[in-house]
Design an enzyme around this catalytic site. Structure first.
Site, PDB file in Angstrom:
ATOM      1  N   PRO A 184       0.783  -0.997  -0.038  1.00  0.00           N
ATOM      2  CA  PRO A 184       0.112  -0.072  -0.003  1.00  0.00           C
ATOM      3  C   PRO A 184       0.791   1.196   0.152  1.00  0.00           C
ATOM      4  CG  PRO A 184       0.016  -1.001   1.988  1.00  0.00           C
ATOM      5  CD  PRO A 184       0.876  -1.874   1.133  1.00  0.00           C
ATOM      6  N   CYS A 185       1.311   1.529  -1.031  1.00  0.00           N
ATOM      7  CA  CYS A 185       2.146   2.691  -0.987  1.00  0.00           C
ATOM      8  C   CYS A 185       1.324   4.144  -1.085  1.00  0.00           C
ATOM      9  CB  CYS A 185       3.076   2.908  -2.372  1.00  0.00           C
ATOM     10  SG  CYS A 185       2.333   2.426  -4.137  1.00  0.00           S
ATOM     11  N   HIS A 186      -0.006   3.975  -1.343  1.00  0.00           N
ATOM     12  CA  HIS A 186      -0.811   4.848  -1.342  1.00  0.00           C
ATOM     13  C   HIS A 186      -1.157   5.365  -0.189  1.00  0.00           C
ATOM     14  CE1 HIS A 186      -3.559   1.286  -0.565  1.00  0.00           C
ATOM     15  NE2 HIS A 186      -4.031   2.274  -0.124  1.00  0.00           N
TER      16      HIS A 186
END
Length: 177
Positions: free
Chosen positions: A140-142
Site C-alpha cells: 500500500p504505497c498509497h
C-alpha cells in the site's frame, strides 16, 4: 504507476497475466495483475485501451489476487495474504515490506518509514523506492504521505491515491467502489 507502452513487453514474461475491474470504479480504471510461478509480481493501473494489448494467462496467483481484491473492494478485506515476487533491489524490497505493515485506513509519512527502517533522513530514498513499487494496493504505497499531511506523488496518479485513502477511511460508499 500506470503502465507505459514499453512495459507491455515486460509483462509478457510472467507466467500469469490477468485483469481486474474494480466494481463501479471509474476513478481507478482497471488493474493489470501479473504473476510469476512464485507469486504476485505486478499490480498496476491501466485503461481499457491499454489492456486490449495484453494476452491474458491467469494462474493460481492472479486468481487469488483477483479474489482478494474483490473482497477488499467489497469492504471485507483489510489485509492481503498473497505470495509476493516483486523484482527490486534489497533496499526497495525492504521499503516495500515496511509499507505492508501500515494498517488499513492509516497513513505514514516518508520520514516515519525511514525512521522505522533505521534510516533517519532517508525520506527521498524511501520516496524513490515507494515510487518504484510494482504492486499497487497490496503493497500500500498509497498510504504514504508527506510529513505535513499533504498527499504527495503517486505513480498511479494523485486522484487514485486520494480515492483509495477515502475508500479506506469509509468516505466512499461501498456501492460506488
Amino acid at each position: 504507476m500506470s503502465i507505459k507502452p514499453a512495459e507491455y513487453d515486460t509483462l509478457s514474461q510472467y507466467a500469469g497475466l490477468d485483469i481486474y475491474y474494480p466494481p463501479e470504479s471509474a476513478a481507478l480504471g482497471c488493474l493489470v495483475i501479473a504473476a510469476s510461478g512464485n507469486g504476485l509480481a505486478h499490480l498496476d493501473f491501466a485503461d481499457e485501451e491499454q489492456v486490449q494489448m495484453l494476452s491474458l494467462r491467469p494462474n493460481e496467483h492472479t486468481d487469488t489476487c483477483k479474489a482478494q481484491l474483490g473482497e477488499y473492494f467489497q469492504g471485507n478485506r483489510k489485509d492481503f495474504d498473497l505470495n509476493l515476487d516483486a523484482a527490486g533491489t534489497d533496499f526497495q524490497r525492504q521499503v516495500w515490506q515496511a509499507l505492508t505493515t501500515i494498517p488499513y485506513g492509516e497513513t505514514r509519512s516518508y520520514a516515519e518509514i525511514a525512521e522505522g527502517l533505521g534510516r533517519k533522513g532517508a525520506q527521498r530514498a524511501i520516496g524513490m523506492a515507494n515510487g518504484r513499487n510494482p504492486i499497487a494496493i497490496v503493497v500500500p504505497c498509497h498510504r504514504v504521505i508527506g510529513s505535513d499531511g499533504r498527499l504527495t506523488g503517486y505513480a498511479g496518479g494523485i486522484g487514485r491515491k486520494q480515492w483509495l485513502l477515502a475508500f479506506e477511511a469509509g468516505e466512499v460508499p461501498l456501492g460506488l467502489c
